[in-house]
Motif scaffolding. Sequence first.
Motif, PDB file in Angstrom:
ATOM      1  N   GLY A  35      -8.792   5.848  -3.952  1.00  0.00           N
ATOM      2  CA  GLY A  35      -9.182   6.780  -2.916  1.00  0.00           C
ATOM      3  C   GLY A  35      -8.930   6.286  -1.512  1.00  0.00           C
ATOM      4  N   ALA A  36      -9.010   7.239  -0.576  1.00  0.00           N
ATOM      5  CA  ALA A  36      -8.916   6.950   0.856  1.00  0.00           C
ATOM      6  C   ALA A  36     -10.236   7.366   1.500  1.00  0.00           C
ATOM      7  CB  ALA A  36      -7.760   7.727   1.480  1.00  0.00           C
ATOM      8  N   PRO A  37     -10.617   6.742   2.594  1.00  0.00           N
ATOM      9  CA  PRO A  37     -11.857   7.139   3.274  1.00  0.00           C
ATOM     10  C   PRO A  37     -11.849   8.640   3.583  1.00  0.00           C
ATOM     11  CG  PRO A  37     -11.018   5.098   4.201  1.00  0.00           C
ATOM     12  CD  PRO A  37      -9.957   5.605   3.279  1.00  0.00           C
ATOM     13  N   LYS A  38     -12.994   9.307   3.345  1.00  0.00           N
ATOM     14  CA  LYS A  38     -13.080  10.762   3.510  1.00  0.00           C
ATOM     15  C   LYS A  38     -12.762  11.189   4.938  1.00  0.00           C
ATOM     16  CE  LYS A  38     -16.375  11.588  -0.237  1.00  0.00           C
ATOM     17  NZ  LYS A  38     -15.366  12.274  -1.075  1.00  0.00           N
ATOM     18  N   TRP A  39     -13.156  10.379   5.908  1.00  0.00           N
ATOM     19  CA  TRP A  39     -12.965  10.781   7.299  1.00  0.00           C
ATOM     20  C   TRP A  39     -11.502  10.843   7.714  1.00  0.00           C
ATOM     21  CZ3 TRP A  39     -10.434   7.172  10.220  1.00  0.00           C
ATOM     22  CH2 TRP A  39     -10.477   5.835   9.778  1.00  0.00           C
ATOM     23  N   GLN A  40     -10.589  10.308   6.870  1.00  0.00           N
ATOM     24  CA  GLN A  40      -9.173  10.317   7.229  1.00  0.00           C
ATOM     25  C   GLN A  40      -8.504  11.661   6.946  1.00  0.00           C
ATOM     26  OE1 GLN A  40      -7.351   6.892   5.332  1.00  0.00           O
ATOM     27  NE2 GLN A  40      -8.327   5.437   6.734  1.00  0.00           N
TER      28      GLN A  40
ATOM     29  N   LYS B  90      -2.664  10.582  -9.232  1.00  0.00           N
ATOM     30  CA  LYS B  90      -1.785  10.087 -10.297  1.00  0.00           C
ATOM     31  C   LYS B  90      -0.478   9.524  -9.753  1.00  0.00           C
ATOM     32  CE  LYS B  90      -3.519  13.147 -13.932  1.00  0.00           C
ATOM     33  NZ  LYS B  90      -3.165  14.219 -14.909  1.00  0.00           N
ATOM     34  N   GLY B  91      -0.037  10.034  -8.627  1.00  0.00           N
ATOM     35  CA  GLY B  91       1.238   9.586  -8.089  1.00  0.00           C
ATOM     36  C   GLY B  91       1.130   8.526  -7.015  1.00  0.00           C
ATOM     37  N   LEU B  92      -0.081   8.006  -6.796  1.00  0.00           N
ATOM     38  CA  LEU B  92      -0.279   7.065  -5.690  1.00  0.00           C
ATOM     39  C   LEU B  92      -0.764   5.690  -6.130  1.00  0.00           C
ATOM     40  CD1 LEU B  92      -1.859   9.450  -3.021  1.00  0.00           C
ATOM     41  CD2 LEU B  92       0.397   8.374  -2.955  1.00  0.00           C
ATOM     42  N   GLY B  93      -0.634   5.407  -7.400  1.00  0.00           N
ATOM     43  CA  GLY B  93      -1.004   4.073  -7.870  1.00  0.00           C
ATOM     44  C   GLY B  93      -0.024   3.018  -7.392  1.00  0.00           C
ATOM     45  N   LEU B  94      -0.433   1.771  -7.445  1.00  0.00           N
ATOM     46  CA  LEU B  94       0.455   0.663  -7.077  1.00  0.00           C
ATOM     47  C   LEU B  94       1.640   0.621  -8.031  1.00  0.00           C
ATOM     48  CD1 LEU B  94      -2.145  -2.168  -6.338  1.00  0.00           C
ATOM     49  CD2 LEU B  94      -0.929  -0.723  -4.687  1.00  0.00           C
ATOM     50  N   LYS B  95       2.798   0.295  -7.495  1.00  0.00           N
ATOM     51  CA  LYS B  95       4.001   0.201  -8.318  1.00  0.00           C
ATOM     52  C   LYS B  95       3.960  -1.078  -9.150  1.00  0.00           C
ATOM     53  CE  LYS B  95       6.243   3.868  -6.740  1.00  0.00           C
ATOM     54  NZ  LYS B  95       6.675   4.981  -7.605  1.00  0.00           N
TER      55      LYS B  95
ATOM     56  N   ALA C 199      -7.770   0.992   4.694  1.00  0.00           N
ATOM     57  CA  ALA C 199      -8.828   1.013   3.667  1.00  0.00           C
ATOM     58  C   ALA C 199      -8.524   1.902   2.471  1.00  0.00           C
ATOM     59  CB  ALA C 199     -10.175   1.381   4.293  1.00  0.00           C
ATOM     60  N   TRP C 200      -7.261   2.205   2.214  1.00  0.00           N
ATOM     61  CA  TRP C 200      -6.937   2.823   0.940  1.00  0.00           C
ATOM     62  C   TRP C 200      -7.253   1.803  -0.151  1.00  0.00           C
ATOM     63  CZ3 TRP C 200      -2.541   6.715   0.013  1.00  0.00           C
ATOM     64  CH2 TRP C 200      -2.607   7.742   0.965  1.00  0.00           C
ATOM     65  N   SER C 201      -7.783   2.269  -1.278  1.00  0.00           N
ATOM     66  CA  SER C 201      -8.220   1.332  -2.315  1.00  0.00           C
ATOM     67  C   SER C 201      -7.614   1.675  -3.668  1.00  0.00           C
ATOM     68  CB  SER C 201      -9.747   1.320  -2.402  1.00  0.00           C
ATOM     69  OG  SER C 201     -10.245   2.585  -2.791  1.00  0.00           O
TER      70      SER C 201
ATOM     71  N   CYS D  37       0.834  -1.194   0.000  1.00  0.00           N
ATOM     72  CA  CYS D  37       0.000   0.000   0.000  1.00  0.00           C
ATOM     73  C   CYS D  37       0.875   1.253   0.000  1.00  0.00           C
ATOM     74  CB  CYS D  37      -0.932   0.000   1.206  1.00  0.00           C
ATOM     75  SG  CYS D  37      -2.057   1.421   1.262  1.00  0.00           S
ATOM     76  N   ARG D  38       0.463   2.266  -0.750  1.00  0.00           N
ATOM     77  CA  ARG D  38       1.245   3.495  -0.873  1.00  0.00           C
ATOM     78  C   ARG D  38       1.092   4.398   0.343  1.00  0.00           C
ATOM     79  NH1 ARG D  38       2.794   5.042  -5.732  1.00  0.00           N
ATOM     80  NH2 ARG D  38       4.274   6.218  -4.452  1.00  0.00           N
ATOM     81  N   HIS D  39       0.258   4.019   1.302  1.00  0.00           N
ATOM     82  CA  HIS D  39       0.073   4.832   2.505  1.00  0.00           C
ATOM     83  C   HIS D  39       1.101   4.469   3.559  1.00  0.00           C
ATOM     84  CE1 HIS D  39      -2.466   5.692   6.327  1.00  0.00           C
ATOM     85  NE2 HIS D  39      -1.776   6.790   6.000  1.00  0.00           N
ATOM     86  N   ARG D  40       0.996   3.230   4.110  1.00  0.00           N
ATOM     87  CA  ARG D  40       1.898   2.832   5.190  1.00  0.00           C
ATOM     88  C   ARG D  40       2.496   1.451   4.948  1.00  0.00           C
ATOM     89  NH1 ARG D  40       0.497   5.050  10.078  1.00  0.00           N
ATOM     90  NH2 ARG D  40       2.224   3.869  10.991  1.00  0.00           N
ATOM     91  N   ALA D  41       2.577   1.043   3.672  1.00  0.00           N
ATOM     92  CA  ALA D  41       3.235  -0.213   3.276  1.00  0.00           C
ATOM     93  C   ALA D  41       2.485  -1.456   3.726  1.00  0.00           C
ATOM     94  CB  ALA D  41       4.672  -0.264   3.787  1.00  0.00           C
TER      95      ALA D  41
END
Length: 367
Positions: A104-109, A117-122, A93-95, A68-72
């Motif tokens: 996207g990420a949950p709105k409440w976060q 564009k820069g957060l897609g899976l590698k 729950a990043w998707s 995951c591009r958020h916290r691995a």
Amino acid sequence: MSLPAWLYTDPRFFELEREKVFRQAWHIMGHINDAPNTGDYLTLDILGERVVTVRGEDGKLRSFHNVCRHRAGKIATEARGACGHRLVCPYHAWSYKLDGSFAGAPKWQGFDGLDAKGLGLKPVDQEIAFGFIFVRFAQGLPSVAEMMAPYADELAAFELEKLVPNGRVTLRPRPVNWKNVGDNYSDGMHIPVAHPGLSRLLAGTYKIEAKEWIDKMWGEITETPSNHWPERQYQKLLGTFDHIPAERRRLWAYYKLWPNVAFDIYPDQVDFMQFIPVSAGQTMIREIAYVHPNASREMNAARYLNWRINRQVNAEDTVLIEGVQQGMESSSYTTGPLSESEVCLISFGNRMRSLIPEANLDAAPAA
């Protein structure tokens, strides 16, 4: 001469292999029919890397780092599964869409204004060959198709693209170096010595040969009835397989792709075995069987008998490779002579020495 013993036990050499052998190597994920539907996925963990291969909305298979591009976090957690129309990280729950793009990420976060564009899976380099999915982490080797080219025509005859999984992936840990497993797989000299059942069935027909990137081992199941019931029943069933070309009805063929992927091709099923290096003295054998869709009683019986026969062969090999690994620790052993007939071991040793110059040393260099 064989590769020196220290290469099978030394942690520093293992780190060289990680970089110079396995980063460029093709690693098998599975078969295209392991993920037949949209959202179906496969995963593989190897040497600190995590990969997920997923079937997209457009029907294509794509491979990505399973990070995951958020916290691995590990996004796809099963060896084989289905995620619907999104890959969703179970941590926060990043998707991600099935093409790898960030969904996207949950709105409440509170992540308003993220650059999607820069957060897609590698992505991971991927190739599909003979129906099997391969990935690699760095370029350097030829394509899988090029590496397997010497046997392309005979492999095509097996119609490997039509296979379907017969069960799930099995993981078998072994307290040995990965090269020890591979050496044993490509070794023909031990068959008449250490495998009495296999020797009865193949009756002196076992042969080996080595091409640049791939080894082949093969033998013909004899028609002389075995005095062991499972072997004898298996022999009888092979004669009923009139949907298989005559020249393949009794053929057991094995192919080992550099450096650590092997295919066992039988009249009744096809297995792959992957010798996953864990440490200098630990290997995980990853394997699964595939079959052509055929639900006949005779075919199912043959697959069961094949499993019984090869379960014994695997048990015998386990004793052998564990004994060799222990012998590599002995102060009495450095290296041993190879016969001119041991073409697969010679080929493997030459490639290791070419890739990693330290492999030419009889003893480990000073720290």
